[in-house]
Design a protein around this motif. Structure first.
Motif, PDB file in Angstrom:
ATOM      1  N   ARG A 103      52.120   2.112  17.025  1.00 60.60           N
ATOM      2  CA  ARG A 103      51.939   3.481  17.721  1.00 60.60           C
ATOM      3  C   ARG A 103      51.988   4.268  18.830  1.00 60.60           C
ATOM      4  N   ASP A 104      52.338   5.236  19.405  1.00 63.29           N
ATOM      5  CA  ASP A 104      52.645   5.739  20.759  1.00 63.29           C
ATOM      6  C   ASP A 104      51.147   5.789  21.274  1.00 63.29           C
ATOM      7  N   GLU A 105      49.992   6.354  21.090  1.00 67.02           N
ATOM      8  CA  GLU A 105      49.327   6.089  21.300  1.00 67.02           C
ATOM      9  C   GLU A 105      48.584   4.967  21.844  1.00 67.02           C
ATOM     10  N   GLU A 106      48.584   3.701  20.634  1.00 63.83           N
ATOM     11  CA  GLU A 106      48.706   2.567  21.283  1.00 63.83           C
ATOM     12  C   GLU A 106      49.254   1.648  21.921  1.00 63.83           C
ATOM     13  N   ILE A 107      50.525   1.817  22.469  1.00 65.59           N
ATOM     14  CA  ILE A 107      51.444   1.556  23.353  1.00 65.59           C
ATOM     15  C   ILE A 107      51.135   1.978  24.421  1.00 65.59           C
ATOM     16  N   VAL A 108      51.062   3.884  24.815  1.00 66.21           N
ATOM     17  CA  VAL A 108      50.195   3.903  25.709  1.00 66.21           C
ATOM     18  C   VAL A 108      48.796   2.554  26.723  1.00 66.21           C
ATOM     19  N   LEU A 109      48.176   2.304  25.728  1.00 71.06           N
ATOM     20  CA  LEU A 109      47.121   1.867  26.073  1.00 71.06           C
ATOM     21  C   LEU A 109      47.074   0.030  25.934  1.00 71.06           C
ATOM     22  N   LEU A 110      47.899  -0.416  25.066  1.00 72.05           N
ATOM     23  CA  LEU A 110      47.737  -1.854  25.200  1.00 72.05           C
ATOM     24  C   LEU A 110      49.430  -2.236  26.528  1.00 72.05           C
ATOM     25  N   ALA A 111      50.313  -1.519  26.675  1.00 68.67           N
ATOM     26  CA  ALA A 111      51.186  -2.325  27.608  1.00 68.67           C
ATOM     27  C   ALA A 111      50.508  -2.041  28.908  1.00 68.67           C
ATOM     28  N   PRO A 112      49.679  -1.211  29.226  1.00 67.94           N
ATOM     29  CA  PRO A 112      49.608  -1.788  30.847  1.00 67.94           C
ATOM     30  C   PRO A 112      48.790  -2.446  31.277  1.00 67.94           C
ATOM     31  N   HIS A 113      47.866  -3.196  30.160  1.00 70.49           N
ATOM     32  CA  HIS A 113      46.835  -4.320  30.159  1.00 70.49           C
ATOM     33  C   HIS A 113      47.387  -5.186  29.718  1.00 70.49           C
ATOM     34  N   LEU A 114      48.922  -5.335  28.725  1.00 64.96           N
ATOM     35  CA  LEU A 114      49.133  -6.712  27.996  1.00 64.96           C
ATOM     36  C   LEU A 114      49.923  -7.272  29.805  1.00 64.96           C
ATOM     37  N   ALA A 115      50.977  -6.129  30.616  1.00 64.18           N
ATOM     38  CA  ALA A 115      51.175  -6.675  31.391  1.00 64.18           C
ATOM     39  C   ALA A 115      50.516  -7.877  32.643  1.00 64.18           C
ATOM     40  N   LYS A 116      48.485  -6.700  32.697  1.00 62.55           N
ATOM     41  CA  LYS A 116      47.881  -7.544  33.890  1.00 62.55           C
ATOM     42  C   LYS A 116      47.667  -8.085  33.451  1.00 62.55           C
ATOM     43  N   GLY A 117      47.320  -8.613  31.743  1.00 57.86           N
ATOM     44  CA  GLY A 117      46.777  -9.932  31.237  1.00 57.86           C
ATOM     45  C   GLY A 117      47.999 -11.187  31.861  1.00 57.86           C
ATOM     46  N   LEU A 118      49.180 -10.658  31.408  1.00 58.27           N
ATOM     47  CA  LEU A 118      50.110 -11.822  31.837  1.00 58.27           C
ATOM     48  C   LEU A 118      50.159 -12.225  33.133  1.00 58.27           C
ATOM     49  N   ALA A 119      50.152 -11.095  33.756  1.00 58.27           N
ATOM     50  CA  ALA A 119      50.563 -11.628  35.150  1.00 58.27           C
ATOM     51  C   ALA A 119      49.463 -12.963  35.962  1.00 58.27           C
ATOM     52  N   GLN A 120      48.179 -12.359  35.347  1.00 56.00           N
ATOM     53  CA  GLN A 120      47.293 -13.251  35.625  1.00 56.00           C
ATOM     54  C   GLN A 120      46.589 -14.657  34.596  1.00 56.00           C
ATOM     55  N   ALA A 121      47.411 -14.604  33.616  1.00 56.05           N
ATOM     56  CA  ALA A 121      47.200 -15.336  32.804  1.00 56.05           C
ATOM     57  C   ALA A 121      47.950 -16.631  33.064  1.00 56.05           C
ATOM     58  N   THR A 122      47.498 -18.149  32.976  1.00 54.48           N
ATOM     59  CA  THR A 122      47.685 -19.635  33.449  1.00 54.48           C
ATOM     60  C   THR A 122      48.841 -20.232  32.600  1.00 54.48           C
ATOM     61  N   PRO A 123      49.218 -21.303  32.169  1.00 56.55           N
ATOM     62  CA  PRO A 123      49.737 -21.661  31.443  1.00 56.55           C
ATOM     63  C   PRO A 123      49.150 -22.478  29.668  1.00 56.55           C
ATOM     64  N   ALA A 124      47.463 -22.120  30.563  1.00 51.00           N
ATOM     65  CA  ALA A 124      47.356 -22.299  29.770  1.00 51.00           C
ATOM     66  C   ALA A 124      46.137 -20.922  28.518  1.00 51.00           C
ATOM     67  N   GLN A 125      46.525 -20.321  28.983  1.00 52.36           N
ATOM     68  CA  GLN A 125      45.827 -19.330  28.827  1.00 52.36           C
ATOM     69  C   GLN A 125      46.810 -17.778  27.535  1.00 52.36           C
ATOM     70  N   ARG A 126      46.579 -17.465  26.724  1.00 53.14           N
ATOM     71  CA  ARG A 126      47.498 -16.232  26.339  1.00 53.14           C
ATOM     72  C   ARG A 126      46.036 -14.925  26.492  1.00 53.14           C
ATOM     73  N   VAL A 127      47.242 -13.633  26.496  1.00 53.81           N
ATOM     74  CA  VAL A 127      46.524 -12.397  26.264  1.00 53.81           C
ATOM     75  C   VAL A 127      45.984 -11.925  24.576  1.00 53.81           C
ATOM     76  N   ARG A 128      45.026 -12.077  24.530  1.00 55.01           N
ATOM     77  CA  ARG A 128      44.315 -11.354  23.035  1.00 55.01           C
ATOM     78  C   ARG A 128      43.911  -9.941  22.894  1.00 55.01           C
ATOM     79  N   PHE A 129      44.397  -8.905  21.926  1.00 54.47           N
ATOM     80  CA  PHE A 129      44.239  -7.896  21.952  1.00 54.47           C
ATOM     81  C   PHE A 129      42.894  -7.176  20.845  1.00 54.47           C
TER      82      PHE A 129
END
Length: 241
Positions: A103-129
């Protein structure tokens, strides 16, 4: 008799030394085993969590990766889920309606933090939500999965999507006659629309686990070049429906 006693006295110290040697080797082997890294929290609020975790398929992740919140929101908006029905069910009720997985409110919450997680992740990691909130009926509703980038593909895995259950641990998923054996939630199918940007869908899950796992392999660069942009995320504003 004396010879036997002397022989025993000579043998006993070597047995003790052997035990100490084996114990020392075991300790060295234990120290040489690399410790399992604890998940790194990206966001936590109540029961909502976004974190980095070790990925069993880490050798093929292209991390760190750079996607903006707007780009992630654009992709999440086009994920669809629907009830899984067998041939007999479809014969009487037809195909299930497809709905948005986020939903829209879920996207607003998730998107910034998923972007941050992908920017910090190493090849050995993934982003769990995991998103979890109370409903007006007194239940809890959960949406959970993980995200990673593998070359030109964005992999989005969904374990639960708007799954409603009783507050706290979901005991409704467990067989009452065999309480140690969980029952699966209502099964669902997932897709990305338009499906021309969906490279593959993989269904799976762990044996005896209550949750399934639907993995979407999305050609995200091609999709982002063609899809309408999801508005308002760079400023953190709630977009209109």
């Amino acid at each position: 008799m004396n010879r036997a006693i002397r022989s025993t006295r000579h043998t006993h110290p070597w047995s003790v030394q052997g035990l100490f040697l084996l114990a020392g080797l075991a300790m060295i082997a234990g120290c040489a085993t690399p410790p399992v890294a604890a998940p790194k929290a990206i966001y936590e609020s109540g029961l909502n969590t976004i974190r980095l975790e070790d990925d069993p398929d880490s050798s093929i992740n292209s991390h760190p990766a750079t996607l903006t919140p707007t780009e992630i929101g654009t992709l999440l908006r086009n994920v669809r889920v629907w009830e899984r029905r067998n041939a007999i069910h479809r014969l009487f009720s037809g195909d299930a309606d497809r709905t948005r997985a986020f939903r829209d409110e879920e996207i607003v919450l998730l998107a910034p933090h998923l972007a941050k997680g992908l920017a910090q992740a190493t090849p050995a990691q993934r982003v769990r939500f995991r998103l979890n909130h109370a409903t007006d009926q007194g239940e809890e509703e959960t949406t959970a999965g993980w995200l990673s980038i593998r070359g030109n593909l964005l992999v989005l895995a969904l374990n639960e999507v708007h799954d409603r259950h009783s507050p706290g641990p979901d005991i409704s998923k467990y067989d009452r006659q065999m309480p140690n054996v969980p029952e699966r939630s209502s099964a669902f199918d997932a897709a990305f629309e338009p499906e021309e940007y969906l490279a593959k869908v993989s269904s799976g899950g762990r044996l005896f686990a209550p949750d399934q796992q639907e993995e979407l392999y999305i050609r995200y660069r091609e999709a982002l070049a063609a899809l309408p942009v999801y508005p308002g995320l760079e400023q953190g504003r709630q977009p209109r429906p």
